[in-house]
Structure formats: C-alpha cells, structure tokens
Design a protein around this motif. Structure first.
Motif, short mmCIF file in Angstrom:
data_model
loop_
_atom_site.label_atom_id
_atom_site.label_comp_id
_atom_site.label_asym_id
_atom_site.label_seq_id
_atom_site.Cartn_x
_atom_site.Cartn_y
_atom_site.Cartn_z
N VAL A 69 29.05 28.27 51.75
CA VAL A 69 29.24 29.55 52.41
C VAL A 69 30.72 29.86 52.62
N LEU A 70 31.47 28.88 53.15
CA LEU A 70 32.87 29.13 53.50
C LEU A 70 33.82 28.98 52.32
N GLY A 71 33.61 27.94 51.51
CA GLY A 71 34.55 27.64 50.44
C GLY A 71 34.31 28.43 49.17
N ILE A 72 33.11 28.33 48.62
CA ILE A 72 32.84 28.98 47.34
C ILE A 72 32.90 30.50 47.47
N ILE A 73 32.18 31.04 48.45
CA ILE A 73 32.17 32.49 48.63
C ILE A 73 33.56 32.98 49.02
N GLY A 74 34.25 32.24 49.91
CA GLY A 74 35.60 32.63 50.29
C GLY A 74 36.56 32.61 49.12
N GLY A 75 36.44 31.60 48.24
CA GLY A 75 37.30 31.53 47.07
C GLY A 75 37.05 32.66 46.09
N VAL A 76 35.77 32.98 45.86
CA VAL A 76 35.43 34.07 44.94
C VAL A 76 35.93 35.41 45.48
N MET A 77 35.72 35.66 46.77
CA MET A 77 36.17 36.92 47.36
C MET A 77 37.70 37.02 47.35
N THR A 78 38.39 35.90 47.59
CA THR A 78 39.85 35.92 47.53
C THR A 78 40.35 36.27 46.14
N GLY A 79 39.72 35.67 45.11
CA GLY A 79 40.11 35.98 43.75
C GLY A 79 39.89 37.44 43.39
N ILE A 80 38.75 38.00 43.81
CA ILE A 80 38.46 39.41 43.51
C ILE A 80 39.45 40.34 44.20
N LEU A 81 39.78 40.03 45.46
CA LEU A 81 40.70 40.89 46.20
C LEU A 81 42.12 40.86 45.64
N TRP A 82 42.51 39.75 44.99
CA TRP A 82 43.87 39.66 44.46
C TRP A 82 44.01 40.36 43.10
N LEU A 83 42.92 40.60 42.42
CA LEU A 83 42.99 41.11 41.05
C LEU A 83 43.82 42.40 40.90
N PRO A 84 43.60 43.43 41.72
CA PRO A 84 44.32 44.69 41.46
C PRO A 84 45.75 44.74 41.99
N PHE A 85 46.27 43.68 42.59
CA PHE A 85 47.57 43.74 43.24
C PHE A 85 48.67 43.05 42.44
N ILE A 86 48.37 42.47 41.31
CA ILE A 86 49.37 41.83 40.45
C ILE A 86 49.47 42.66 39.17
N HIS A 87 50.64 43.26 38.94
CA HIS A 87 50.82 44.17 37.80
C HIS A 87 51.67 43.57 36.70
N GLU A 88 52.15 42.35 36.84
CA GLU A 88 52.94 41.71 35.79
C GLU A 88 52.01 41.26 34.67
N GLY A 89 52.57 41.22 33.44
CA GLY A 89 51.80 40.71 32.31
C GLY A 89 51.17 41.82 31.49
N ALA A 90 50.42 41.39 30.46
CA ALA A 90 49.76 42.34 29.57
C ALA A 90 48.57 42.98 30.26
N VAL A 91 48.43 44.29 30.10
CA VAL A 91 47.37 45.04 30.76
C VAL A 91 46.04 44.79 30.04
N LEU A 92 45.05 44.40 30.81
CA LEU A 92 43.70 44.20 30.28
C LEU A 92 42.79 45.38 30.57
N VAL A 93 42.88 45.90 31.78
CA VAL A 93 42.05 47.03 32.21
C VAL A 93 42.91 47.99 33.00
N ARG A 94 42.80 49.29 32.69
CA ARG A 94 43.47 50.33 33.47
C ARG A 94 42.47 51.43 33.73
N TRP A 95 42.25 51.70 35.03
CA TRP A 95 41.20 52.64 35.40
C TRP A 95 41.68 53.48 36.56
N GLN A 96 41.55 54.80 36.43
CA GLN A 96 41.95 55.73 37.48
C GLN A 96 40.78 55.97 38.42
N LEU A 97 40.94 55.54 39.67
CA LEU A 97 39.88 55.76 40.65
C LEU A 97 39.83 57.24 41.00
#
Length: 276
Positions: A69-97
C-alpha cells in the motif's frame, strides 16, 4: 487490560548482539544511497539488494501488505506525477490540454527520472517500514542515545512511536463498543458510513487526552525533566571495537560513492546535474 505497546515485532533474524545504534546507522546508510544516484538502473539494483536483505532478515506477510500500500502505490504515483515536469531530452509525447491550455511534454529523460524517483520512494519506504517494524521503542531510545542524541529527546520520540499501537487498540475498542450499542459501520451509502465512522473520533480524542495526561503525571512523579543530563538507562550497551570499525567503514563507503557519483558521474548516469 492495557495493550502491549512495545513496537511491533517481526520474526526478524537481525543479529541482536550488535549495538542498536549500528543497526540504525546501517539502515540510514542504505536509505541515503538512493539519494546519491539518479540513474534508474542503479536505483533498481539498490531496490533488489534491499529486497533481498529484508527477505533474508525476515519478511512477514503483514509487512508485505503494508509495503504494497505505502511503497508500491506510493512509488508508482510519484513516478506518474514527475513525468510532465522534466522537459530535458528527446520529446516522446507532446499534448495540448484543452481546458487549462497547458502543453504536456514527456521526454526520454523525464521517463527515466520519473522511474528513478519512483524506485527511490520504494527503497526508502521498504527500509523504513522494516526498521520500525523490527525495532522496539527501547532499542530506538538506546540507538538515538548511542549516536549522541540526549536521552530526554530520544525518550520522548519513543513515546510518540509507542502511541501508534495504543491508538490502534483504543480505536478498535471504541468501534466494538459502538457496534455493541447497535451502530453499523458497513451499512448504508458512503455518507452514512462516513457519519458513522466520524462518531469514533470524539471518544478517541478524549481517551487520548486522558492517556497523555496520565503519562505526563507519571513522568512528572518520576522526576523526568526535559533538560536533565542525568536521565539515562541503567544498563546501556557500549560500542565495541568492531562496531566502531563497521560505522567508520559505512562512512568511508558513503563518502566514496558520493565522490564517484557526483564529481565523476559519467559511469552512474546522472540525469540532471541541478537536481538531487
């Protein structure tokens, strides 16, 4: 009857002959390693090493579900939340909300960073849960005192930790008492369930305040003072020579890894120099 308030004990096979402070420093050393590295493959290696370690020392089923509950779910949610905030590197997905007019950009470095951050959380939660699960409150006080923390502060911290099983026991007793009086917690819609569960908190708070007052009176009657250097355990184990050497070895290894990973990071894949 008063509940057993000693810290939850797993069937761990951690050697009991080593000093509690050395055990604390060992888990602190392992918990700091994920902050030294950023590369996902290093974080994944650390995760599997820590998983093998806690499995060898004694992995309990109840501990597994808590970590799920705490580790696996917390790790997955942390990874998902960090995805849109790092813009360095080659662009894989670009989507206009469409509503907020924000351009969502996902890059290869962003994916690697998010994966590494998720593994970092999973590592820390794994070691933290296992350490506190297998360490009694008395051992925690001795460990803090052994590294120079004043006895008064370490003892008060142990009292805070001891309150966790107390509150759990009190909540269960209050819930059973309410059920005897005819209160049903599993019937009705979510509003009714929320209303029924809210009726547990008032007696829980009152009972907790009474317990705090009782404990404060007990400490005061025994002459406990916050600023008193005479407070100590009557029998507190001392550091042995090999334990000092073990602590020194961990410090040397940690400093060496920080030097190699941060000053010469090419072999460890530091993704972003300006981030920890």
């Amino acid at each position: 009857m008063e509940p057993q308030v000693e810290m939850l004990q797993g069937g761990s096979s951690i050697p009991t002959k080593i000093h509690p402070s050395l055990k604390m420093l060992l888990f602190l050393f392992l918990s700091l390693l994920p902050f030294v590295f950023q590369a996902p493959y290093v974080q994944l290696t650390l995760f599997f090493c820590n998983l093998i370690l806690v499995t060898y020392l004694g992995w309990k089923r109840s501990l597994f579900f808590l970590y799920l509950v705490l580790g696996i779910i917390g790790g997955v949610m942390t990874g998902i939340l960090w995805l849109p905030f790092i813009h360095e590197g080659a662009v894989l997905v670009r989507w206009q909300l469409p509503v907020v007019m924000y351009e969502l950009t996902i890059t290869d470095i962003g994916v690697a960073w998010a994966f590494g951050m998720g593994l970092r959380i999973m590592n820390i939660v794994l070691l933290s849960i296992f350490y506190f699960y297998t360490t009694s409150s008395r051992q925690l006080v001795i460990a803090l005192r052994g590294i120079g923390i004043p006895f008064s502060i370490s003892y008060l911290l142990s009292l805070v930790i001891r309150f966790i099983p107390m509150l759990k026991h009190d909540l269960q007793v209050i819930k059973e008492a309410q059920m005897v009086r005819g209160l049903q917690f599993e019937e009705g819609d979510w509003k009714e369930k929320l209303k029924n569960y809210s009726r547990l908190f008032v007696p829980l708070i009152i009972n907790t305040l009474k317990r705090v007052q009782l404990m404060a009176n007990a400490l005061d009657s025994k002459g406990f003072r916050f600023r008193n250097k005479q407070h100590r355990f009557y029998r507190s184990p001392g550091w042995r020579t090999y334990e000092w050497l073990g602590a020194l070895l961990m410090l040397i290894i940690f400093v060496a890894l920080v030097y190699v990973a941060r000053i010469h990071p090419s072999h460890f894949g530091i993704l972003l120099d300006y981030r920890v």
